[in-house]
Design a protein around this motif. Sequence first.
Motif, mmCIF file in Angstrom:
data_model
loop_
_atom_site.group_PDB
_atom_site.id
_atom_site.type_symbol
_atom_site.label_atom_id
_atom_site.label_comp_id
_atom_site.label_asym_id
_atom_site.label_seq_id
_atom_site.Cartn_x
_atom_site.Cartn_y
_atom_site.Cartn_z
ATOM 1 N N LYS A 7 1.179 8.040 -25.720
ATOM 2 C CA LYS A 7 2.518 8.310 -25.817
ATOM 3 C C LYS A 7 2.752 9.792 -26.472
ATOM 4 O O LYS A 7 3.537 10.213 -26.941
ATOM 5 C CB LYS A 7 3.253 7.457 -26.418
ATOM 6 N N LEU A 8 1.866 10.515 -25.685
ATOM 7 C CA LEU A 8 1.681 12.097 -26.232
ATOM 8 C C LEU A 8 2.589 13.092 -25.656
ATOM 9 O O LEU A 8 2.663 12.973 -24.463
ATOM 10 C CB LEU A 8 0.056 12.499 -25.798
ATOM 11 N N ARG A 9 3.371 13.582 -26.302
ATOM 12 C CA ARG A 9 4.168 14.747 -25.736
ATOM 13 C C ARG A 9 3.664 15.970 -25.980
ATOM 14 O O ARG A 9 3.248 16.267 -27.063
ATOM 15 C CB ARG A 9 5.654 14.412 -26.452
ATOM 16 N N ILE A 10 3.960 16.895 -24.908
ATOM 17 C CA ILE A 10 3.269 18.330 -24.891
ATOM 18 C C ILE A 10 4.537 19.406 -24.723
ATOM 19 O O ILE A 10 5.207 19.375 -23.905
ATOM 20 C CB ILE A 10 2.194 18.369 -23.969
ATOM 21 N N ILE A 11 4.259 20.157 -25.774
ATOM 22 C CA ILE A 11 5.061 21.595 -25.459
ATOM 23 C C ILE A 11 4.087 22.631 -25.035
ATOM 24 O O ILE A 11 2.896 22.730 -25.576
ATOM 25 C CB ILE A 11 5.587 22.201 -26.866
ATOM 26 N N GLY A 12 4.674 23.205 -24.090
ATOM 27 C CA GLY A 12 3.346 24.303 -23.397
ATOM 28 C C GLY A 12 3.042 23.796 -21.911
ATOM 29 O O GLY A 12 3.626 22.862 -21.387
ATOM 30 N N PRO A 13 1.888 24.246 -21.480
ATOM 31 C CA PRO A 13 1.003 25.422 -22.143
ATOM 32 C C PRO A 13 1.443 26.795 -22.009
ATOM 33 O O PRO A 13 2.632 26.936 -21.527
ATOM 34 C CB PRO A 13 -0.360 25.092 -21.251
ATOM 35 N N ASN A 14 0.802 27.657 -22.133
ATOM 36 C CA ASN A 14 0.986 29.012 -22.462
ATOM 37 C C ASN A 14 2.646 29.468 -22.868
ATOM 38 O O ASN A 14 3.229 29.842 -22.458
ATOM 39 C CB ASN A 14 1.222 29.460 -20.662
ATOM 40 N N CYS A 15 2.395 28.926 -24.199
ATOM 41 C CA CYS A 15 3.670 29.353 -24.999
ATOM 42 C C CYS A 15 3.580 30.055 -26.312
ATOM 43 O O CYS A 15 2.216 29.955 -26.749
ATOM 44 C CB CYS A 15 4.268 27.919 -25.129
ATOM 45 N N LEU A 16 4.428 30.281 -27.001
ATOM 46 C CA LEU A 16 4.306 30.944 -28.388
ATOM 47 C C LEU A 16 4.271 29.817 -29.564
ATOM 48 O O LEU A 16 3.443 30.198 -30.470
ATOM 49 C CB LEU A 16 5.500 31.676 -28.702
ATOM 50 N N GLY A 17 4.657 28.618 -29.271
ATOM 51 C CA GLY A 17 4.610 27.944 -30.298
ATOM 52 C C GLY A 17 5.941 27.522 -30.537
ATOM 53 O O GLY A 17 6.924 27.738 -30.054
ATOM 54 N N VAL A 18 6.113 26.406 -31.642
ATOM 55 C CA VAL A 18 7.531 25.937 -32.381
ATOM 56 C C VAL A 18 7.620 26.348 -33.815
ATOM 57 O O VAL A 18 6.748 26.289 -34.722
ATOM 58 C CB VAL A 18 7.438 24.451 -32.012
ATOM 59 N N MET A 19 8.715 26.833 -34.011
ATOM 60 C CA MET A 19 8.999 26.850 -35.519
ATOM 61 C C MET A 19 10.063 25.900 -35.879
ATOM 62 O O MET A 19 11.203 25.494 -35.053
ATOM 63 C CB MET A 19 9.621 28.373 -35.935
ATOM 64 N N SER A 20 9.993 25.206 -37.067
ATOM 65 C CA SER A 20 11.103 24.331 -37.694
ATOM 66 C C SER A 20 11.549 25.292 -38.899
ATOM 67 O O SER A 20 11.120 24.802 -40.155
ATOM 68 C CB SER A 20 10.881 22.945 -37.671
ATOM 69 N N PRO A 21 12.479 26.116 -38.954
ATOM 70 C CA PRO A 21 12.503 26.967 -40.209
ATOM 71 C C PRO A 21 12.852 26.234 -41.367
ATOM 72 O O PRO A 21 12.709 26.568 -42.776
ATOM 73 C CB PRO A 21 13.428 28.130 -39.836
ATOM 74 N N LEU A 22 13.894 25.219 -41.052
ATOM 75 C CA LEU A 22 14.515 24.518 -42.305
ATOM 76 C C LEU A 22 13.286 23.720 -43.058
ATOM 77 O O LEU A 22 13.487 23.618 -44.284
ATOM 78 C CB LEU A 22 15.620 23.426 -41.902
ATOM 79 N N SER A 23 12.399 23.199 -42.381
ATOM 80 C CA SER A 23 11.297 22.638 -43.198
ATOM 81 C C SER A 23 10.142 23.601 -43.362
ATOM 82 O O SER A 23 9.074 23.308 -44.250
ATOM 83 C CB SER A 23 10.608 21.255 -42.205
ATOM 84 N N GLY A 24 9.983 24.704 -42.616
ATOM 85 C CA GLY A 24 9.014 25.768 -43.154
ATOM 86 C C GLY A 24 7.841 25.731 -42.182
ATOM 87 O O GLY A 24 6.979 26.271 -42.144
#
Length: 937
Positions: free
Chosen positions: A156-173
């Motif tokens: 049940k692995l979920r994947i962002i990307g490939p070839n991306c900058l990534g993910v920020m969650s600023p509220l949690s840091g």
Amino acid sequence: MVNNIQQTKNSDSADRSNLQCDRTYDILQTDKFNPLDAIFAPKTVAVIGASEKPGSVGRTLLWNLISNPFGGTVFPINPQRHSVLGIKAYPSIFDVPEKIDLAVIATPAPTVPKIISDCVDLGVKGAIIISAGFKEAGASGIALEQEILQQARRGKLRIIGPNCLGVMSPLSGLNATFASKMANSGNVGFLSQSGALCTAILDWSLQENVGFSAFVSLGSMLDVGWGDLIYYLGDDPNTKSIVIYMESIGNARSFLSAAREVALTKPIIVIKAGRTEAAAKAAASHTGSLAGSDAVLDAAFRRCGVLRVNRISDLFNMAEVLAKQPRPQGPKLTILTNAGGPGVLATDALIETGGELAPMSEELTSSLNQILPPQWSHNNPIDILGDADPQRYTKALEIAAKDKNSDGLLVVLTPQAMTDPTQIAEQLRPYAHQAGKPILASWMGGADVAAGEQILNQQGIPTYAYPDTAARVFSYMWRYSYNLRGIYETPVLPTLDCDANVRNCAVVDDIIQAAREARRTILTEFESKEILAAYGIPVVAGCVAKNADAAVECAEKIGYPVVLKLYSQTITHKTDVGGVQLNLRNQEAVRRAYQMIESTVQEKAGAEHFLGVTVQPMVKTSGYELIIGSSLDAQFGPVLLFGAGGQLVEVFQDRAIALPPLNTTLARRMMEQTKIYKALQGVRGRNSIDMSALEQLLVVFSQLVVEQRWIKEIDINPLLAVPPTPNHPGGLIALDARVVLHPPEVTADQLPKLAIRPYPSQYVSDWPIKDGKTVTIRPIRPEDEPLMVKFHQTLSEESVYFRYFHMIKLSQRITHERLTRICFIDYDREMALVAEYQNPDTGVREILAVGRLSKLHGNDGDAEFAMLVSDRYQCQGLGTELLKRLLQIGRDEKIRLLCADILIDNQGMQRVCEKLGFQITPTTDTTVVKAEIALIT
């Protein structure tokens, strides 16, 4: 969907998920884990490819994670080093001593499939693939992506990307990107397919002090797509609006389902690259040449309530203003200014973007005359002159805000000698939210007006440096309101009953099957009209003649004057080859016309294309020539077209695009997008055509498109719309029709799918209840809102308590906003069945019970159900039958697990569940038990 038990007990927020079925048989949704939590809120992160090499992606990723504390632990993975940036490193993810929530991967593309396989074996739930070299690199990269996806599907692995900058969650840091800076925290969720644009937006946001609840680069969208993220941010209480930079739509149905559900409560604003992409260059139908892909995308956005903008700045302007100000109820704006020039600029921008100036009533003019100098403009824009002081601004705004003809206010200020921008802003503070309509401001002048701008912004009045920007923002606000209103406006049930024409579908099947067996893709006009007639669409009668004598015989039967048209199985545009002869009044004219068509077609196209003519009556009544059609879009499948028709249809291009299926409301909204719509309502002394009949014809036509999937393109051009006159009743009639089929080599499983799932008529059937009545159990329809009002009136206080865990007034349960969300579903993420009884003596219809199945956000393999039976019809077996049918629907939809949380006092629902094989288990809340059943093992 609601996030915890307490929220459901204390609020009506569960309604947004459409988990509405109200009564004794009901559920309560508890806290559900979303698989994307592993990406946005991980407790442990493995950086695979962590490095100490200066300037490398692996080093930047690790540094960003450890220098922005997010409350979790970071584990560098590097088989060549014992530590990275002073943190103990591990040779592989198998060596990490703790369970990993999120893997951030920055290794060469060929290594990624094995890494994903390892993550699945270890039970990792989330991965961000930063690495490039996949489908953008060609066939080898596409193969790598498929291998990755195959491995991810083992778990049940979920994947962002490939070839991306990534993910920020600023509220949690959390900063799982290789960007150089961390975004400010705020309430805007930002999603982008372009990593480069992400960094540009990040720099801009830091300068403009714009904050984010999430900042996501999606890259190739191999797994997690728009729909997943829209649902996730829609459920996130910290996200107030969602802004998107889009390059491709991806899974169109997933996007539309998610956007439509979330847009009602959170604005979704999109900028889409590639607006100028050329339309399809080759099309056999008029519709195919008119329905360009960008126009289809606009139609899709309208259908799901998404606001499309053209400038990056507008993305965040709209996110701000929709969070601060109420949406306008119409397009009319009042402009209040102390300088004429800025007012004119604002007016131009307003009109160009679809807004209107609010008209000046005598009452408004009279009131302004009492407080303004005689030289004021006496028109809208309301120019209160350059010497306007704070008192004059305030009085003028107070009067203008009360104007019932206005849907919004724009206050413009230019700094002049006697102007005090700060004091005027102070005076406007009390009106920030009193008008019940949006108030925008343009304080022009840079540093001189900065203090006033700050005051207005603090009070929730958005400010803009230029008035044309503000006017454009207002037009966007109105467009957003208009789109949402169209989605949730209750339609009426068509009087052209599609179900009554099902018996004629055998005619359609025979025509299409015969053409496919002959390996033909173009139907003759005669065949095309037979298909329309099978669906109850009025057509001009006629007959086929293979020689001049037969043409004369047909004409004698029909009555003069007549029309002769080319009968061909290969030529679709008859006028291009001289294949139409009009107003033939006798036998000689018919024979001459037949010979002329035959010779002209043979000369221009070849003898093999001439098979005779069709003879039709000459329609002598004047009216409006319209076009209704359907063609295929590469992303959204079948799309509909409506507009001004006739021979010059491609020249004038007065058309609107929509996605099937339609109801009467959506059909009218489609017509409203065209210029001819105003003429159809009656101009220059002419009566209006029967607009209701046209709406319903569009609904039936959309049903034809939905059901007849072998049809690739279809046109009715012209559809003659005749207004009533003393000598003619008026009406609608198809004068010409054209149908193009998919090529013979196309198989049924290759046929394009609809972007919006149509009404699932396969779940309609009758069922006898114990008291002898026969009810119809069917999926719910948008038109059921009035019946749902009556249904709620039958519920006892106990029923309401079992449903909501607290009492909710009837007046709250039957609000239009709530019931439309219950009745207007997309059938893809949820299915609601109603049991309807129609009294045979009075014809009165009523809903006796409702059952609903809803897929869980982020995990389509699991779903919840809810059920409710009217108090008068309990103990009739309805609850059991509805749940049986929901179980079968769950199996049809490949649902793995169906569950419900039930009040412990609701013994009736528990007995029904146990009888049908559910397991009943306690929960941590002693007032609730859980019912679960595995549908796919």
